[in-house]
Design a protein around this motif. Sequence first.
Motif, PDB file in Angstrom:
ATOM      1  N   SER A 179       6.564   0.577   5.925  1.00  0.00           N
ATOM      2  CA  SER A 179       6.167  -0.749   5.427  1.00  0.00           C
ATOM      3  C   SER A 179       7.243  -1.757   5.820  1.00  0.00           C
ATOM      4  CB  SER A 179       5.939  -0.740   3.912  1.00  0.00           C
ATOM      5  OG  SER A 179       7.149  -0.813   3.215  1.00  0.00           O
ATOM      6  N   GLY A 186       0.003   3.265  -5.958  1.00  0.00           N
ATOM      7  CA  GLY A 186      -0.576   3.146  -7.291  1.00  0.00           C
ATOM      8  C   GLY A 186      -0.935   4.514  -7.837  1.00  0.00           C
ATOM      9  N   TYR A 223       4.769   4.543  -8.525  1.00  0.00           N
ATOM     10  CA  TYR A 223       6.202   4.702  -8.244  1.00  0.00           C
ATOM     11  C   TYR A 223       7.049   3.550  -8.789  1.00  0.00           C
ATOM     12  CZ  TYR A 223       6.521   1.035  -4.766  1.00  0.00           C
ATOM     13  OH  TYR A 223       6.563  -0.191  -4.166  1.00  0.00           O
TER      14      TYR A 223
HETATM   15  C1  FMN Z   1      -2.209  -5.382   1.262  1.00  0.00           C
HETATM   16  C2  FMN Z   1      -2.019  -4.386   0.160  1.00  0.00           C
HETATM   17  C3  FMN Z   1      -2.978  -3.419  -0.052  1.00  0.00           C
HETATM   18  C4  FMN Z   1      -2.785  -2.432  -1.043  1.00  0.00           C
HETATM   19  N1  FMN Z   1      -3.694  -1.442  -1.183  1.00  0.00           N
HETATM   20  C5  FMN Z   1      -3.415  -0.402  -2.010  1.00  0.00           C
HETATM   21  C6  FMN Z   1      -4.249   0.746  -2.046  1.00  0.00           C
HETATM   22  O1  FMN Z   1      -5.229   0.856  -1.344  1.00  0.00           O
HETATM   23  N2  FMN Z   1      -3.910   1.762  -2.868  1.00  0.00           N
HETATM   24  C7  FMN Z   1      -2.779   1.711  -3.661  1.00  0.00           C
HETATM   25  O2  FMN Z   1      -2.491   2.667  -4.393  1.00  0.00           O
HETATM   26  N3  FMN Z   1      -1.978   0.626  -3.669  1.00  0.00           N
HETATM   27  C8  FMN Z   1      -2.261  -0.429  -2.858  1.00  0.00           C
HETATM   28  N4  FMN Z   1      -1.441  -1.514  -2.823  1.00  0.00           N
HETATM   29  C9  FMN Z   1      -0.297  -1.558  -3.747  1.00  0.00           C
HETATM   30  C10 FMN Z   1       0.888  -0.839  -3.133  1.00  0.00           C
HETATM   31  O3  FMN Z   1       0.863   0.524  -3.503  1.00  0.00           O
HETATM   32  C11 FMN Z   1       2.213  -1.452  -3.600  1.00  0.00           C
HETATM   33  O4  FMN Z   1       2.178  -2.854  -3.395  1.00  0.00           O
HETATM   34  C12 FMN Z   1       3.391  -0.886  -2.844  1.00  0.00           C
HETATM   35  O5  FMN Z   1       4.569  -1.485  -3.357  1.00  0.00           O
HETATM   36  C13 FMN Z   1       3.270  -1.180  -1.354  1.00  0.00           C
HETATM   37  O6  FMN Z   1       4.373  -0.639  -0.652  1.00  0.00           O
HETATM   38  P1  FMN Z   1       5.464  -1.621  -0.035  1.00  0.00           P
HETATM   39  O7  FMN Z   1       6.025  -2.401  -1.237  1.00  0.00           O
HETATM   40  O8  FMN Z   1       6.510  -0.739   0.569  1.00  0.00           O
HETATM   41  O9  FMN Z   1       4.786  -2.514   0.939  1.00  0.00           O
HETATM   42  C14 FMN Z   1      -1.621  -2.491  -1.856  1.00  0.00           C
HETATM   43  C15 FMN Z   1      -0.668  -3.496  -1.621  1.00  0.00           C
HETATM   44  C16 FMN Z   1      -0.856  -4.412  -0.628  1.00  0.00           C
HETATM   45  C17 FMN Z   1       0.231  -5.447  -0.376  1.00  0.00           C
END
Ligand code: FMN
Length: 201
Positions: free
Chosen positions: A10, A116, A148
């Motif tokens: 990411s 999530g 997390y």
């Molecule tokens: C564009 C976007 C789409 C996401 N889609 C999902 C998802 O499909 N399933 C999920 O569990 N979390 C989803 N999330 C939440 C992410 O798990 C959470 O924001 C996490 O911190 C993302 O990792 P990062 O902070 O390293 O980018 C999404 C977040 C973003 C920004």
Amino acid sequence: MLTLQIILGSVREGRGGAAVARWFEEAAQRDARFRTELVDLKALALPLMDEPNHPRLARYTHEHTKRFSHIIDRADAYVFVTTEYNFGIPGALKNALDYLAQEWKGKPMSIISYGGISGALRAAEDLRRVGVALNMVPLNHNVVAPLYRQQCDEAGHFSPNPTQIEAARDMLDALAEWGAMLRERRMRLEPAGTVTAATGP
Ligand SMILES: Cc1cc2nc3c(=O)[nH]c(=O)nc-3n(C[C@H](O)[C@H](O)[C@H](O)COP(=O)(O)O)c2cc1C
């Protein structure tokens, strides 16, 4: 000693993946079987895949690709740290995977998925399928971190639970075993190194 790369997929501002990757990097650094490298796709800042030739030919035209090829080629094993965006792997990670071919080939991969409630398991499945397409060897030794954020403090420090600590230990054992076995195989098949520019059209 095996070279273990931790690939952080990411790249967005304020990403939580950095905390998860940092935890695992510290754990891997304490393991004498590995030379550990963090490959941060944010720092590498690869453009969207822009090579004119299919990566399996290894005929790279851009400096960023040659640099990335050199980094990925020296690894014996990979751990991908991935979240899930809309049920799939982050675009930056897919883009980075698509850049190369021979460099990934014949090496074991494991996954640390965080997100999530699902712990990004759908993305992890996605990533395993891409790994197979690239001839990596996905191991059934992975770490999952659902919800997390609840394990991160305000300073951005991730505290693993006992299940995750044990899973990480098992994962390192499996990567050491498969990494050594597959390195021996690669040396036998490609004694001069993995990447060879193809001579086809
Ligand atoms: C564009 C976007 C789409 C996401 N889609 C999902 C998802 O499909 N399933 C999920 O569990 N979390 C989803 N999330 C939440 C992410 O798990 C959470 O924001 C996490 O911190 C993302 O990792 P990062 O902070 O390293 O980018 C999404 C977040 C973003 C920004």
